[in-house]
Structure formats: C-alpha cells, structure tokens
Write a protein that holds these residues in place. Structure first.
Motif, PDB file in Angstrom:
ATOM      1  N   GLU A 197      -0.145  -3.604 -21.394  1.00  0.00           N
ATOM      2  CA  GLU A 197       0.295  -4.235 -20.135  1.00  0.00           C
ATOM      3  C   GLU A 197       1.673  -4.299 -20.149  1.00  0.00           C
ATOM      4  OE1 GLU A 197      -1.846  -8.080 -19.881  1.00  0.00           O
ATOM      5  OE2 GLU A 197      -3.615  -7.067 -20.091  1.00  0.00           O
ATOM      6  N   LYS A 198       2.289  -4.606 -18.999  1.00  0.00           N
ATOM      7  CA  LYS A 198       3.521  -4.488 -18.722  1.00  0.00           C
ATOM      8  C   LYS A 198       4.519  -5.739 -19.712  1.00  0.00           C
ATOM      9  CE  LYS A 198       3.660  -7.828 -14.567  1.00  0.00           C
ATOM     10  NZ  LYS A 198       3.831  -7.947 -13.296  1.00  0.00           N
ATOM     11  N   ASP A 199       3.803  -6.895 -19.940  1.00  0.00           N
ATOM     12  CA  ASP A 199       4.622  -7.593 -20.804  1.00  0.00           C
ATOM     13  C   ASP A 199       4.167  -7.729 -22.250  1.00  0.00           C
ATOM     14  OD1 ASP A 199       5.287  -9.071 -18.504  1.00  0.00           O
ATOM     15  OD2 ASP A 199       3.429 -10.310 -18.399  1.00  0.00           O
ATOM     16  N   ASP A 200       3.683  -6.553 -22.727  1.00  0.00           N
ATOM     17  CA  ASP A 200       3.748  -6.170 -24.269  1.00  0.00           C
ATOM     18  C   ASP A 200       4.883  -5.970 -24.867  1.00  0.00           C
ATOM     19  OD1 ASP A 200       0.739  -6.771 -24.100  1.00  0.00           O
ATOM     20  OD2 ASP A 200       0.242  -4.740 -24.153  1.00  0.00           O
ATOM     21  N   ASP A 201       4.984  -6.532 -26.070  1.00  0.00           N
ATOM     22  CA  ASP A 201       6.337  -6.443 -26.701  1.00  0.00           C
ATOM     23  C   ASP A 201       6.098  -5.392 -27.812  1.00  0.00           C
ATOM     24  OD1 ASP A 201       8.503  -6.581 -27.855  1.00  0.00           O
ATOM     25  OD2 ASP A 201       8.346  -8.550 -28.777  1.00  0.00           O
ATOM     26  N   TYR A 202       6.355  -4.350 -27.580  1.00  0.00           N
ATOM     27  CA  TYR A 202       6.032  -3.289 -28.660  1.00  0.00           C
ATOM     28  C   TYR A 202       7.180  -2.680 -29.293  1.00  0.00           C
ATOM     29  CZ  TYR A 202       4.629   1.333 -30.831  1.00  0.00           C
ATOM     30  OH  TYR A 202       4.790   2.358 -31.551  1.00  0.00           O
TER      31      TYR A 202
END
Length: 291
Positions: free
Chosen positions: A276-281
């Motif tokens: 998702e766009k808010d995932d911190d990878y």
C-alpha cells in the motif's frame, strides 16, 4: 423433490428398495405400532416375532413367541419358502450387542427376507445389562443397530413447535405422560434415513396418517443464522455494533487464503501481500522481505 421423497418412502415400505434391515426407533411418546401396520398393509407374507405383543396381529402369517428361545432357534424358525418375506420383531431391546449382530445377519441371510426391528429409545426399556458386553468400551446396542441398518425410521408425535418438544422431553425423562399432547396417534411424524449403495445417506421427514394411508412431506424450517446486535449493546462505552454499510464492506473483503485455493494445491504455500502507499519499506534492510 417432494414427489421423489414420497416415492422413496413408498418403495421402502413396499420392500421394493434394496434395504434388508429396517430399524424403527420409537419412544414413550410415539409407538411404532402404526408404522408396523403400514408395513403390513403393503406386504403379504409376514413373520411376527413377539416379545411384548400379547395377541397375534391379524396381518401376521406366522407368529413366534420368542421368550426363552435362543437366537439360533429364532433365526431357524424365520426361514420361509416364500419369494418375499417380511420379518417383524416388536422389540430388539431384549438382545445383547453380540446377539443383535447374530440375529440381524442370520435373518437377512434368508433369500427374499427383509427384517424390520423396533428399538425403544427410552433408557428404561433396555432389558440388557451393560456388564453383558465383552468390554466396557464396547458400543451400545443402539449404536450397533444404527451402524448396520440400511434404513432408519424414527417415529415421533406431531408437535406444534420446539417449546412443546422441550416440555414433552422433560415429561418423558421422568416416565410421565403429559396432558394436552396428541401422543400415540395414528397420525405421526417419521424421519427417514436411507443409505444408498454409494454410501450416501438420504434424509427425509414425513407426516403419515395410518388411518387414510396418506403420506405428506414435512417441510423443515432452515436454521437462520443471524447476529444478535442486542448482545453487544451497552457492553462498553463505545459502539460495537455494525451498520448495514459496514456489513456490506466486510462481506466484500477477499481473504488471502481464498487466493491460495484457486491453485487447487498445484503450488506450495506462499505469503500473499500487496503493498500500500503508506507502507515503509527499507531497501537497505537485508532481513526485510517484500514478498
């Protein structure tokens, strides 16, 4: 569907189905007497084995008083030269577990013979002792009969609703006959469990009128599973209930394991995850697996 189920019942009662052992379960609330009469009205050659019946029924071609007789003697005397024969025993409660298997297998071994046995399901009717079983963990007589029977017919009185059934059960457990119930009536309910050769069991429910010989299919109300929002009310200071929009959104959620089932087991297990766009990878983290 209703017509087909009526055909099945008529064929079983007329001995046209391949069902050599008919197990009839009755109770203090409804006797198997009227169902036995229905069987007799559709068949000519009937051998009646008596443990509890005092007077010989008019439809019995052959009458055998079974008290004091061994299983071998009973099986031997039920042998007939008739092309088709119905053997009826008014109570199987007088036999032990080992004797039951010997009795049933011996009688249905006769060519063209169908065996119909009545078993009283109330505990007080059981005339066998649990200590007569070879082992303490040996199955009960009723369990063995239900296992070897090709057709099971449960006779019950016709009740209005489930509350009447609870009241009736409470009286029967105390060996009391309640007032206001139509018990041992010629019009009664029957639950049929018929095992086909394939192993599939067909279950139907009927209303039988032994006076007019009319059979009806009893419609079963499907169990409705609904969430009781009232149970969640006032449990906490915030709202736990869901509205219509929230329920619709919940039902549209596609669960991850459903995707794995689409492969029908052709592939091994896998982690299904969509970014998702808010995932911190963090690409520099060697231990972080994006898949």
């Amino acid at each position: 569907m209703n017509q087909n189920s009526l055909v099945v019942l008529n064929r079983i009662l007329s001995l046209k189905e391949n069902s050599p052992f008919l197990l009839i379960l009755d109770s203090l609330a409804q006797s198997a007497h009227y169902l036995i009469r229905e069987l007799a009205s559709k068949n000519n050659e009937i051998t009646y084995l008596s443990f509890e019946t005092v007077n010989r029924p008019s439809y019995a071609s052959k009458w055998l008083e079974c008290h004091g007789k061994s299983v071998e003697e009973i099986v031997k005397e039920t042998k007939s030269d008739a092309k088709q024969q119905l053997v009826v025993v008014d109570s199987l409660n007088y036999f032990s577990s080992q004797q039951l298997t010997q009795l049933v297998s011996g009688i249905i071994a006769h060519p063209g013979t169908t065996f119909a046995g009545v078993y009283h399901t109330n505990g007080s009717y059981n005339h066998t002792d649990i200590h007569s079983r070879p082992f303490s963990y040996y199955p009960s007589e009723l369990t063995i009969l239900c296992y070897i029977a090709s057709t099971i017919l449960e006779v019950e009185p016709i009740l209005k609703d489930s509350r009447d059934e609870e009241v009736l059960d409470s009286y029967i457990q105390k060996l009391q006959i309640p007032i206001g119930f139509d018990l041992h009536s010629p019009r009664f309910a029957v639950a049929l469990h018929y095992r086909r050769k394939s192993g599939r069991t067909l279950t139907y429910h009927y209303l039988i009128d032994a006076t007019t010989h009319v059979y009806e299919v009893q419609e079963q109300k499907p169990a409705v599973s609904q969430e009781d929002e009232g149970l969640l009310k006032d449990l906490t200071t915030f709202n736990l209930a869901t509205n219509v929009k929230q329920k619709a959104a919940r039902e549209q959620v596609e669960l991850p394991f459903l995707q794995a089932q689409e492969a029908l087991g052709s592939a091994g297990g896998a982690i299904v995850y969509e970014f998702e766009k808010d995932d911190d990878y963090d690409e520099e983290d060697p231990y972080e697996d994006p898949f």
